[in-house]
Each structure stands twice: as C-alpha cells, then as structure tokens.
Design an enzyme around this catalytic site. Sequence first.
Site, PDB file in Angstrom:
ATOM      1  N   GLU A 226      -2.963   7.758  -4.218  1.00 54.12           N
ATOM      2  CA  GLU A 226      -2.884   6.440  -3.584  1.00 54.12           C
ATOM      3  C   GLU A 226      -2.666   5.338  -4.627  1.00 54.12           C
ATOM      4  O   GLU A 226      -3.290   5.359  -5.678  1.00 54.12           O
ATOM      5  CB  GLU A 226      -4.197   6.171  -2.829  1.00 54.12           C
ATOM      6  CG  GLU A 226      -4.214   4.863  -2.058  1.00 54.12           C
ATOM      7  CD  GLU A 226      -5.583   4.606  -1.442  1.00 54.12           C
ATOM      8  OE1 GLU A 226      -5.785   4.931  -0.258  1.00 54.12           O
ATOM      9  OE2 GLU A 226      -6.475   4.089  -2.156  1.00 54.12           O
TER      10      GLU A 226
ATOM     11  N   TYR B 279       0.866  -1.173   0.000  1.00 55.74           N
ATOM     12  CA  TYR B 279       0.000   0.000   0.000  1.00 55.74           C
ATOM     13  C   TYR B 279       0.904   1.225   0.000  1.00 55.74           C
ATOM     14  O   TYR B 279       1.882   1.277   0.746  1.00 55.74           O
ATOM     15  CB  TYR B 279      -0.882   0.003   1.253  1.00 55.74           C
ATOM     16  CG  TYR B 279      -1.661   1.289   1.412  1.00 55.74           C
ATOM     17  CD1 TYR B 279      -2.906   1.435   0.810  1.00 55.74           C
ATOM     18  CD2 TYR B 279      -1.132   2.364   2.127  1.00 55.74           C
ATOM     19  CE1 TYR B 279      -3.613   2.622   0.933  1.00 55.74           C
ATOM     20  CE2 TYR B 279      -1.838   3.552   2.254  1.00 55.74           C
ATOM     21  CZ  TYR B 279      -3.080   3.679   1.647  1.00 55.74           C
ATOM     22  OH  TYR B 279      -3.774   4.850   1.756  1.00 55.74           O
TER      23      TYR B 279
END
Length: 392
Positions: A196, A108
């Site tokens: 992101e 992530y």
Amino acid sequence: MRIHEYQAKGLFAEFGIPVPPSRAVASADEAVASAETLGLPVVVKAQIHAGGRGKAGGVALASNADEVREIAERLIGRPLVTHQTGPEGRIVRTLLVEKASEIQSELYLSLVVDRASRQIVVMASRAGGVDIEETAKTDPDAIVKEWVDPVIGLRGFQAFRIGTRLGLPTKTARSVAKIVLALYRLFCAKDCSLAEINPLAITPDGDALAIDAKITIDDNGLFRHPEIGELRDLNEEDPLEVEATSVNLNYIKLNGTVGCLVNGAGLAMATMDLIKHAGASPANFLDVGGGATAEMIEKGVRILVDDPDVRAVFINIFGGILRCDVLAEGVVAAAKNLQIDVPVIVRLEGTNVEAGREILSSSGLAFRTAGDLSEAAAMVAEAVASTAGGTA
Ligand code: GDP
Ligand code: MN
C-alpha cells in the site's frame, strides 16, 4: 509479516518506485545529522508497525535543525498511540528522516489478494492521505479497481487505465502506471499479501512519488525470502507469539480467559467452539501439532500460564502421533517448574491414554481430568466462573 516503512521504501527503491531521499535513525543526534545531509526541510516519521501516525503526531515537518531535534526527542523511546495501536501504543525506536516533498494532491494506491475472485486486485483513489477507510465506507465509487488475471499478469493498459479512470492528466497517469506495474512486480516477487502507498503524492510537476509505504509478506512465503526474514522486528510482535514461533508452536492470542492447548488445528477450532458453547471464551489458539515433544508441550503450558488473562487452562488432546504419555510428561514437567495458580482441566483420548492418565494422577499435582468433551467444557466454564472476576 509486517515490515517498517523505511524497509518497505528500501524495497520500493529496488523495484524502481520513486521515493524521497531518506535515512533511518535511532537517535536525535543522528536525526539532525541526517537532516543536514539530506537538506532541510525534512519530515520526521516514527517507525512503528501501525498506521494513523500522521493524526497521532508521529509524522512532523521540520524546517530547521532545532525542530528536527525537538521532534526526534519527543518521539524516540516513547510510546506512540494511534487508532491502530490500542491504548498502550508502540514504543518508537527508529525514525525516518525524509526530505520533505512538495505535494499537490494525495492518491491512494494498494494491491491486495482478493479472496473472493482469487486474484490480485489493484485499488486506487483520489481520496488519498489519511482517511481511506472512511472513503471505503461513505463513497466506495471513489475507489477504482483493476483485477489481475493470474495467468496473464497485470497488463500495461490496465495500469494506465487506473490513472485515466481517476481523471488524471496523461503525464500523471503514465507516472502512476509505472508505479503500479513496479508495485505489482514487487508484490509477486516477494510474496506479499498487501502493498500500500498512502499517500501516493502528485508533485507540482505532475509526477507521482511514494510518500508512505506499507507491506505485509505472506508468512507462508517467507522461507523463500531470507532477506525479508532479516527485516523482522520482534519488538513489534506479541512476545508470547514470538516465543511460540521459536519452538514451532502455532499460537494466536485472543481476548478470552480460557487458555487452550490442543493438538491439530481442526480440534483446536472445535475446542474453541466448545468453550464458547459452554459460556466461556478462549484466550488463545494453540496448536502443538501432531509431532509435539514433551519440551514443546512444556513451553506451550508456560506460554499459557504467562498470559495474565488466562483464568483456567484446558488441555484437550487426541493422542495420535502425539502420544498421551508424552503429553502428560510435558504437562507434569511444566507444572513442576512453574507456579500455576489457575485450574488445569485435562481431557485425553487416544494412543497410550491409560499411561497418560496414570502420569497425571500419580504426579501429585492438582489436575482435573475430564472423561469426555462435554464434561470437560462444563468443568472449564465452571472453573472460569468461580475464579475472581467471574465472567468469560
Ligand atoms: P500515516 O499517517 O501513518 O499513514 O503516515 P504517512 O506517512 O501517510 O504521513 C501522514 C501524512 O503526512 C501524509 O498524508 C502527508 O499529508 C504528510 N506528509 C508525509 N510526508 C510528507 C512530505 O514529505 N511532505 C509533505 N508536505 N507532507 C508529508
Ligand atoms: Mn499513510
């Protein structure tokens, strides 16, 4: 402003962030053709402004042309419901057909503005993939963070340290560092509030690759990026908010039943508090601003009345630059052109207030005028309570 994954991946490519080869398409035929050009297997991904697509069936692997067609036909033109869309879902209009990547593990990675420290923060975790919200709750230590000094900018050693702190081998840490630096450049260059990559895939060769892409641009910076403005997809936005923006009204939809039309953000906040205090709850925030014209007021009233949740309208104006007579003209014009079947409570004060009240009362329309704020709030609460369905 949000943009689609395929658009964000376009920006990634521009800034040197590795992404798998892909095509955005709008039909099953195009999907099949693109899959054949790219080479199978491919991943077919629904393009909506919401995450959680993987779990909801909006991301699917296809190993031959028939599967591509099947998936594309299942997704396109239909609503996709994910845990981020609400029960009505979002209609899928575009698919991203992407060459499937071999994924060994999923990281992530994100950049956001950390309001507390007033810095950009880089966050990364080995627990990438689809459950990062869960990790943040149950195992916050699994997320490493690097704050960026706004004067100095993100430094190379910080970007590299992310990988080492995650315990990645040197080659992979270098590959991740390059992506972190490029994502930071993109973030600043385009005035992002969020960037992101989840997952940031690690391939069997130990290289990092952006599999997903999510970018939010700060609306206040949009005027500097006309090329980003063109990426706006109005289908993904609340239609009433789109209409409000088109005439420069500041409108945000909320959950309550009292439609509010107010001038000035401070007064709008106070009005919402007042409605709450009186036991009802606001259906929206609507600031018509200081320099509103009668046309803007009319549009504002229209937007409120078009909202099926609204059971009473509360117009609360302090006439300064916006004169009360101009406001009243706008409200009367709107009421004449619209079928308004909810009570409208008006509280006016300030410049030309007498003229404004006169216009309202001689219009022959059923406005309820309040003498002061607390009287207005009580009238609003009573109006909402007495309409069908009662509570706020
Ligand atoms: P989201 O669920 O909306 O965040 O959509 P993502 O783009 O993140 O996709 C969800 C999941 O699908 C990812 O976490 C991957 O596990 C998987 N996935 C997406 N693209 C590929 C691919 O090219 N190859 C493989 N093996 N898996 C993929
Ligand atoms: Mn994702």
